[in-house]
Design a protein around this motif. Structure first.
Motif, PDB file in Angstrom:
ATOM      1  N   TYR A 225       0.851  -1.185   0.000  1.00 49.70           N
ATOM      2  CA  TYR A 225       0.000   0.000   0.000  1.00 49.70           C
ATOM      3  C   TYR A 225       0.887   1.235   0.000  1.00 49.70           C
ATOM      4  N   LYS A 226       0.452   2.261  -0.725  1.00 55.21           N
ATOM      5  CA  LYS A 226       1.191   3.522  -0.796  1.00 55.21           C
ATOM      6  C   LYS A 226       0.250   4.638  -0.366  1.00 55.21           C
ATOM      7  N   CYS A 227       0.757   5.498   0.504  1.00 61.39           N
ATOM      8  CA  CYS A 227      -0.072   6.560   1.072  1.00 61.39           C
ATOM      9  C   CYS A 227       0.716   7.866   1.064  1.00 61.39           C
ATOM     10  N   ARG A 228       0.020   8.932   0.735  1.00 60.86           N
ATOM     11  CA  ARG A 228       0.597  10.275   0.836  1.00 60.86           C
ATOM     12  C   ARG A 228      -0.297  11.090   1.750  1.00 60.86           C
ATOM     13  N   ILE A 229       0.309  11.633   2.793  1.00 61.41           N
ATOM     14  CA  ILE A 229      -0.404  12.479   3.745  1.00 61.41           C
ATOM     15  C   ILE A 229       0.048  13.909   3.499  1.00 61.41           C
ATOM     16  N   PRO A 230      -0.839  14.774   2.983  1.00 58.45           N
ATOM     17  CA  PRO A 230      -0.430  16.147   2.681  1.00 58.45           C
ATOM     18  C   PRO A 230      -0.041  16.905   3.947  1.00 58.45           C
ATOM     19  N   GLN A 231       0.895  17.807   3.805  1.00 60.30           N
ATOM     20  CA  GLN A 231       1.348  18.607   4.941  1.00 60.30           C
ATOM     21  C   GLN A 231       0.179  19.347   5.573  1.00 60.30           C
ATOM     22  N   SER A 232      -0.787  19.733   4.762  1.00 60.77           N
ATOM     23  CA  SER A 232      -1.942  20.470   5.280  1.00 60.77           C
ATOM     24  C   SER A 232      -2.808  19.627   6.212  1.00 60.77           C
ATOM     25  N   ALA A 233      -2.608  18.296   6.234  1.00 63.43           N
ATOM     26  CA  ALA A 233      -3.394  17.423   7.109  1.00 63.43           C
ATOM     27  C   ALA A 233      -2.965  17.565   8.571  1.00 63.43           C
ATOM     28  N   GLY A 234      -1.811  18.143   8.822  1.00 64.83           N
ATOM     29  CA  GLY A 234      -1.359  18.357  10.194  1.00 64.83           C
ATOM     30  C   GLY A 234      -0.061  17.633  10.486  1.00 64.83           C
ATOM     31  N   ASP A 235       0.402  17.778  11.725  1.00 64.51           N
ATOM     32  CA  ASP A 235       1.647  17.133  12.150  1.00 64.51           C
ATOM     33  C   ASP A 235       1.482  15.620  12.141  1.00 64.51           C
TER      34      ASP A 235
ATOM     35  N   THR B 281      -5.629  -2.803   6.697  1.00 63.89           N
ATOM     36  CA  THR B 281      -4.656  -2.428   7.724  1.00 63.89           C
ATOM     37  C   THR B 281      -3.323  -3.048   7.356  1.00 63.89           C
ATOM     38  N   ALA B 282      -2.241  -2.281   7.527  1.00 67.01           N
ATOM     39  CA  ALA B 282      -0.921  -2.762   7.142  1.00 67.01           C
ATOM     40  C   ALA B 282       0.131  -2.183   8.090  1.00 67.01           C
ATOM     41  N   THR B 283       1.348  -2.700   7.976  1.00 66.71           N
ATOM     42  CA  THR B 283       2.479  -2.232   8.769  1.00 66.71           C
ATOM     43  C   THR B 283       3.370  -1.353   7.903  1.00 66.71           C
ATOM     44  N   VAL B 284       3.721  -0.180   8.406  1.00 63.87           N
ATOM     45  CA  VAL B 284       4.551   0.775   7.661  1.00 63.87           C
ATOM     46  C   VAL B 284       5.960   0.205   7.486  1.00 63.87           C
ATOM     47  N   THR B 285       6.445   0.211   6.233  1.00 63.89           N
ATOM     48  CA  THR B 285       7.793  -0.282   5.926  1.00 63.89           C
ATOM     49  C   THR B 285       8.717   0.812   5.404  1.00 63.89           C
ATOM     50  N   VAL B 286       8.141   1.918   4.888  1.00 65.12           N
ATOM     51  CA  VAL B 286       8.935   3.027   4.333  1.00 65.12           C
ATOM     52  C   VAL B 286       8.289   4.341   4.756  1.00 65.12           C
TER      53      VAL B 286
END
Length: 100
Positions: free
Chosen positions: A53-63, A78-83
């Motif tokens: 799975y690939k996810c991008r969280i925009p900076q505008s979403a918060g810290d 649900t997955a475990t973050v690898t990168v």
């Protein structure tokens, strides 16, 4: 960023040395991109398929507090973050995550 209409929840895993216990910090972000695909991993028995799975969280979403090994969820997946890549100093600033 285009196509950023998903809500993701990150469970950041940590450790509290004072109480000698594991901790979990849950964060929910709106306006993210999320997509999955298949990848192959070589092994003793040949190639094995896995979901990536690939996810991008925009900076505008918060810290964002996220590290390799944290859990990430979007919908029923649900997955475990690898990168983890911090791309906040670029145009379209975001945090990029890959998970399995």
């Amino acid at each position: 960023m285009q196509g950023c209409n998903r809500t993701v929840t990150i469970t950041h895993l940590g450790y509290d040395g004072d109480s000698d216990s594991d901790t979990e910090q849950e964060q929910t972000f709106h306006g993210c991109s999320w997509y999955g695909g298949r990848a192959a991993t070589p092994g003793k028995e040949g190639m094995a398929a896995r979901c990536v799975y690939k996810c991008r969280i925009p900076q505008s979403a918060g810290d964002t507090v996220v590290a390799v090994g944290d859990k990430i969820a979007c919908g029923s997946e649900t997955a475990t973050v690898t990168v983890v890549r911090d791309n906040r100093g670029r145009p379209g600033a975001h945090i990029y995550l890959e998970a399995e």
